[in-house]
Scaffold this motif. Structure first.
Motif, PDB file in Angstrom:
ATOM      1  N   UNK A 236     -20.657   2.469   6.840  1.00  0.00           N
ATOM      2  CA  UNK A 236     -19.452   3.083   6.286  1.00  0.00           C
ATOM      3  C   UNK A 236     -19.492   4.567   6.639  1.00  0.00           C
ATOM      4  N   UNK A 237     -18.573   4.992   7.461  1.00  0.00           N
ATOM      5  CA  UNK A 237     -18.505   6.373   7.937  1.00  0.00           C
ATOM      6  C   UNK A 237     -17.598   7.162   6.990  1.00  0.00           C
ATOM      7  N   UNK A 238     -18.183   8.117   6.283  1.00  0.00           N
ATOM      8  CA  UNK A 238     -17.490   8.825   5.213  1.00  0.00           C
ATOM      9  C   UNK A 238     -17.221  10.268   5.609  1.00  0.00           C
ATOM     10  N   UNK A 239     -16.012  10.733   5.329  1.00  0.00           N
ATOM     11  CA  UNK A 239     -15.616  12.118   5.574  1.00  0.00           C
ATOM     12  C   UNK A 239     -15.111  12.694   4.255  1.00  0.00           C
ATOM     13  N   UNK A 240     -15.627  13.884   3.891  1.00  0.00           N
ATOM     14  CA  UNK A 240     -15.253  14.486   2.613  1.00  0.00           C
ATOM     15  C   UNK A 240     -15.032  15.978   2.812  1.00  0.00           C
ATOM     16  N   UNK A 241     -14.018  16.511   2.112  1.00  0.00           N
ATOM     17  CA  UNK A 241     -13.716  17.938   2.226  1.00  0.00           C
ATOM     18  C   UNK A 241     -12.918  18.374   1.003  1.00  0.00           C
ATOM     19  N   UNK A 242     -12.926  19.667   0.747  1.00  0.00           N
ATOM     20  CA  UNK A 242     -12.070  20.237  -0.291  1.00  0.00           C
ATOM     21  C   UNK A 242     -10.655  20.301   0.249  1.00  0.00           C
ATOM     22  N   UNK A 243      -9.742  19.662  -0.451  1.00  0.00           N
ATOM     23  CA  UNK A 243      -8.355  19.560   0.013  1.00  0.00           C
ATOM     24  C   UNK A 243      -7.503  20.735  -0.437  1.00  0.00           C
ATOM     25  N   UNK A 244      -7.742  21.217  -1.668  1.00  0.00           N
ATOM     26  CA  UNK A 244      -6.933  22.315  -2.189  1.00  0.00           C
ATOM     27  C   UNK A 244      -7.657  22.956  -3.366  1.00  0.00           C
ATOM     28  N   UNK A 245      -7.264  24.180  -3.675  1.00  0.00           N
ATOM     29  CA  UNK A 245      -7.759  24.912  -4.839  1.00  0.00           C
ATOM     30  C   UNK A 245      -6.559  25.266  -5.704  1.00  0.00           C
ATOM     31  N   UNK A 246      -6.652  24.967  -7.003  1.00  0.00           N
ATOM     32  CA  UNK A 246      -5.522  25.144  -7.913  1.00  0.00           C
ATOM     33  C   UNK A 246      -5.831  26.232  -8.933  1.00  0.00           C
ATOM     34  N   UNK A 247      -4.974  27.244  -8.973  1.00  0.00           N
ATOM     35  CA  UNK A 247      -5.051  28.313  -9.983  1.00  0.00           C
ATOM     36  C   UNK A 247      -6.434  28.975 -10.049  1.00  0.00           C
ATOM     37  N   UNK A 248      -7.192  28.919  -8.959  1.00  0.00           N
ATOM     38  CA  UNK A 248      -8.540  29.501  -8.920  1.00  0.00           C
ATOM     39  C   UNK A 248      -9.419  28.959 -10.047  1.00  0.00           C
ATOM     40  N   UNK A 249      -9.146  27.726 -10.475  1.00  0.00           N
ATOM     41  CA  UNK A 249      -9.942  27.098 -11.524  1.00  0.00           C
ATOM     42  C   UNK A 249     -10.412  25.694 -11.143  1.00  0.00           C
ATOM     43  N   UNK A 250      -9.601  24.990 -10.378  1.00  0.00           N
ATOM     44  CA  UNK A 250      -9.891  23.601 -10.039  1.00  0.00           C
ATOM     45  C   UNK A 250      -9.816  23.429  -8.528  1.00  0.00           C
ATOM     46  N   UNK A 251     -10.595  22.499  -8.010  1.00  0.00           N
ATOM     47  CA  UNK A 251     -10.495  22.168  -6.595  1.00  0.00           C
ATOM     48  C   UNK A 251     -10.490  20.647  -6.437  1.00  0.00           C
TER      49      UNK A 251
END
Length: 304
Positions: A236-251
């Motif tokens: 299983x070839x997995x790709x993961x990344x941060x998609x967005x940052x919200x209000x400088x509190x959540x990602x």
């Protein structure tokens, strides 16, 4: 179909930081509640397999987590039919003489034919809408693409210059069920592991931020969907990344899982988690941590 109300407790395994329970075990509790709902309808999963030749699959589970769950909490799960082919699940605990909702979930099931229909008892009529011959279509889910055996799989999944983490793993038998398919809970574990690996690769591991800032990781929303079956011992070839940052509190972290099948890279599953941190000490303990620009740049793999 009658609703299900069932009580349970989170597993000891899920208390990784102090006595708070991680998101994975919220999703485990939702899964157990759904299985109990099937039993309450007169269709135990084991009986469905042995008598009707049907394998129970959770193919989509999304949860919102508005409150924390502690190791000693007794959780009462409510399961009922939702809109369309979905089940609605609510997890509540009793605190200070009031009921507190710790999770709201939406689940979609599939009942996969495990052997020829003539070898099994007829499908119960109330379950017929969930019965499928296999998971997904022949081309896989969103993002499936042609496979070039002359190139590395990573180079075909990760765009040039992207900071995304690539992580291949083998579908061991203990990630599967019915002697064949990777099950939903394995992808939940994959999401948890992939996020941990991503943060470590970017130099802000969970342990480091705990030690240096007393930041406690918190997930407020998670979703895992299966688009196509992945089979035992496939890679299983997995790709993961941060998609967005919200209000400088959540990602938000996005993950996709793929297998090589004939001449295609088939997308078998996708996952998302909305992640943040709570302050673990000081006058503001318990509040959501503010992500400073350096942390945001590190999370997103780019310059400040």
């Amino acid at each position: 179909m009658t609703p299900t109300v069932v009580a349970g407790r989170p597993r000891f395994e899920g208390a990784n930081i102090r006595t708070w329970i991680g998101f994975k075990h919220f999703m485990y509790l939702v899964e157990e509640a759904v299985l109990q709902w099937l039993r309450d309808q007169g269709h135990p999963p084991g009986q469905l397999f042995h008598r009707h030749g049907l394998g129970v699959e959770i193919v989509d589970c999304s949860v919102q987590l508005p409150a924390v769950l502690d190791l000693d909490d007794e959780v009462v799960a409510h399961v009922d039919r939702g809109r369309g082919d979905r089940l609605d699940v609510t997890l509540r605990v009793r605190r200070d003489d009031r009921d507190v909702t710790v999770a709201r979930g939406s689940v979609r099931l599939a009942l996969v034919r495990e052997r020829a229909a003539e070898e099994a008892a007829p499908v119960p009529p109330d379950l017929a809408p969930w019965v499928v011959d296999d998971l997904g279509g022949p081309a896989g889910g969103p993002g499936s693409r042609p496979y070039d055996p002359r190139r590395q799989v990573r180079d075909q999944l990760v765009d040039p210059g992207s900071p995304a983490l690539y992580w291949p793993w083998r579908a061991r038998y203990y990630y599967c069920h019915y002697s064949d398919r990777v099950q939903h809970s394995a992808y939940v574990r994959c999401v948890e592991s992939a996020v941990d690996r991503l943060l470590e690769a970017r130099g802000i591991s969970v342990g480091r931020l705990l030690a240096e800032r007393a930041w406690i990781p918190v997930v407020s929303r998670a979703r895992v969907r299966i688009h196509q079956a992945a089979h035992m011992e496939e890679t299983v070839h997995t790709v993961v990344d941060v998609d967005s940052v919200l209000r400088a509190q959540l990602f938000e972290v996005a993950l996709s899982c793929h297998v090589v099948r004939d001449d295609r890279l088939v997308t078998v599953a996708e996952g998302r988690v909305l992640h943040g941190y709570a302050l673990g000490r000081g006058d503001r303990a318990g509040e959501v941590a503010q992500l400073d620009p350096d942390i945001v740049a590190t999370l997103t793999g780019g310059a400040r």
